[in-house]
Scaffold this active site. Structure first.
Site, PDB file in Angstrom:
ATOM      1  N   PRO A  18       0.850  -1.205   0.000  1.00 27.03           N
ATOM      2  CA  PRO A  18       0.000   0.000   0.000  1.00 27.03           C
ATOM      3  C   PRO A  18       0.878   1.245   0.000  1.00 27.03           C
ATOM      4  CG  PRO A  18       0.048  -1.002   2.190  1.00 27.03           C
ATOM      5  CD  PRO A  18       0.772  -1.941   1.278  1.00 27.03           C
ATOM      6  N   MET A  19       0.588   2.187  -0.896  1.00 28.70           N
ATOM      7  CA  MET A  19       1.390   3.412  -1.010  1.00 28.70           C
ATOM      8  C   MET A  19       0.468   4.598  -1.256  1.00 28.70           C
ATOM      9  SD  MET A  19       4.543   1.947  -3.354  1.00 28.70           S
ATOM     10  CE  MET A  19       3.464   0.916  -4.372  1.00 28.70           C
ATOM     11  N   MET A  20       0.585   5.599  -0.382  1.00 25.46           N
ATOM     12  CA  MET A  20      -0.271   6.768  -0.487  1.00 25.46           C
ATOM     13  C   MET A  20      -0.078   7.467  -1.828  1.00 25.46           C
ATOM     14  SD  MET A  20      -2.120   6.884   2.180  1.00 25.46           S
ATOM     15  CE  MET A  20      -2.804   8.536   2.014  1.00 25.46           C
ATOM     16  N   GLN A  72      -6.292  -1.280   3.453  1.00 28.81           N
ATOM     17  CA  GLN A  72      -5.473  -0.901   4.601  1.00 28.81           C
ATOM     18  C   GLN A  72      -6.129   0.250   5.340  1.00 28.81           C
ATOM     19  OE1 GLN A  72      -1.556   1.266   4.656  1.00 28.81           O
ATOM     20  NE2 GLN A  72      -0.814  -0.696   5.480  1.00 28.81           N
ATOM     21  N   CYS A 102       3.343   3.597   8.997  1.00 30.50           N
ATOM     22  CA  CYS A 102       3.519   4.904   8.359  1.00 30.50           C
ATOM     23  C   CYS A 102       4.158   5.889   9.336  1.00 30.50           C
ATOM     24  CB  CYS A 102       2.177   5.440   7.876  1.00 30.50           C
ATOM     25  SG  CYS A 102       2.301   7.044   7.053  1.00 30.50           S
ATOM     26  N   HIS A 173       8.058  -4.324   7.608  1.00 28.54           N
ATOM     27  CA  HIS A 173       9.016  -3.513   6.860  1.00 28.54           C
ATOM     28  C   HIS A 173      10.348  -3.602   7.586  1.00 28.54           C
ATOM     29  CE1 HIS A 173       9.757   0.246   4.262  1.00 28.54           C
ATOM     30  NE2 HIS A 173      10.912  -0.102   4.789  1.00 28.54           N
ATOM     31  N   ASN A 213       9.066  -6.992   3.840  1.00 25.54           N
ATOM     32  CA  ASN A 213       8.874  -5.827   2.971  1.00 25.54           C
ATOM     33  C   ASN A 213      10.064  -4.879   3.165  1.00 25.54           C
ATOM     34  OD1 ASN A 213       7.038  -2.813   3.395  1.00 25.54           O
ATOM     35  ND2 ASN A 213       7.573  -3.669   1.419  1.00 25.54           N
ATOM     36  N   GLY A 215      12.847  -2.526   0.332  1.00 27.65           N
ATOM     37  CA  GLY A 215      14.064  -2.537  -0.468  1.00 27.65           C
ATOM     38  C   GLY A 215      14.176  -3.629  -1.502  1.00 27.65           C
TER      39      GLY A 215
END
Length: 337
Positions: A18-20, A72, A102, A173, A213, A215
């Site tokens: 998930p990426m804003m 998410q 986040c 992450h 998660n 890199g």
């Protein structure tokens, strides 16, 4: 008690993070033209947006092709998260994921995201409330730690506490989040990666689904991680180099290599493009997600430039995409079949 059956571990084997502002419904529909198997995630949606925003379609809408699809959520109030999880299930989502990763100041001030790693008991209450409200999986995406936390002791305590509340799936992450002193952008690059810590976490909790998660840039790197953890999640590389996704089903799910070209992908995406244009969506809101498809191809820069210079114009339609594709040296340069 919720069950992980709606999404089997096999489906979680590879996910797009998930990426804003990036994993919008248009990006996800495009990604689905590249991979049928990857688990897709929405951007983080706050409980306030779902409960008080209007219309809900703006925050929860998706195309049926996007499944398997996870929502998410960002929040820290158990009752609100439970209500939003129930809404997500009613909308047909396959999973609800709680954002505990986040690092932005804005979400910290609302007790959302990575700051929750300092409050594992609260996260446990949130997860328990969400699970009591739905039958779909409730999962957690977190960091290996925040600020001065001990990456061993504090991460272990966090997972133990939240798992005791019933969470069976953690996507971790492999970087700390420094909430003081680093910007959100810096938090994606500056703290060192520590994937071995996630490997050790899996060894400590073999009964849990542990995903890695952070890199990862190639499918070979993903395969290396899968020797130690249950799943991998790729973010920026999957967005900036979307052709990576075209190899996922073959390399990580064992499906036959169909020998598709990038133009085949764009043909598959065309009906969705036309549907969204007919609904009044501006072309550039959709095509911004495909700009990296032809990276490294002859004519790829011309493709990106043409879309960047023309897709935002009033009345821009499918012909702008056709003209951009004609600039790429590839078999069958017309988008239409």
């Amino acid at each position: 008690m919720q069950s992980d059956q709606p999404i089997a571990d096999r489906a979680r084997r590879f996910a797009v993070a998930p990426m804003m502002d990036w994993t919008t419904r248009d990006q996800r529909a495009f990604a689905r033209c590249l991979t049928r198997r990857a688990l897709l995630y929405t951007e983080m949606v706050t409980t306030g947006a779902i409960l008080h925003g209007s219309p809900r379609e703006r925050f929860l809408g998706y195309h049926d092709s996007e499944h398997p699809l996870a929502l998410q959520l960002g929040g820290s109030e158990p009752d609100e998260l439970a209500e939003c999880a129930a809404i997500a299930e009613a909308w047909g989502y396959d999973e609800v994921n709680l954002n505990v990763g986040c690092p932005s100041d804005r979400v910290q001030n609302n007790l959302i995201g990575a700051c929750l790693m300092g409050q594992p008991e609260l996260v446990a209450r949130c997860v328990a409330a969400m699970q009591a409200a739905v039958s779909i999986p409730v999962t957690v995406k977190c960091r290996i730690g925040i600020d001065d936390q001990d990456e061993d002791r504090d991460l272990t305590h966090f997972v133990e506490t939240v798992a005791a509340a019933g969470c069976r799936t953690f996507i971790v992450h492999a970087r700390k989040a420094w909430l003081q002193g680093l910007s959100p952008k810096q938090n994606r690059d500056v703290p060192p990666l520590n994937h071995p810590r996630i490997h050790h976490l899996k060894q400590m909790f073999p009964q849990l689904h542990i995903g890695s998660n952070g890199g990862l840039k190639t499918l070979d790197e993903c395969r290396e991680q899968l020797a130690h953890v249950d799943s991998v999640m790729v973010g920026r590389e999957a967005y900036q180099n979307p052709w990576l996704l075209a190899g996922v089903d073959h390399a990580l799910f064992g499906e036959a290599d169909e020998g598709r070209t990038r133009h085949d992908v764009m043909r598959a995406f065309r009906p969705y493009l036309e549907e969204r244009l007919a609904a009044g969506v501006r072309l550039n809101h959709i095509t911004r997600h495909v700009l990296g498809l032809y990276s490294g191809c002859r004519g790829g820069r011309a493709f990106r430039r043409h879309l960047s210079e023309n897709a935002h114009r009033d009345g821009a339609g499918i012909e702008v995409v056709d003209d951009a594709l004609a600039l790429v040296e590839a078999p069958s340069s017309a988008l239409a079949s």
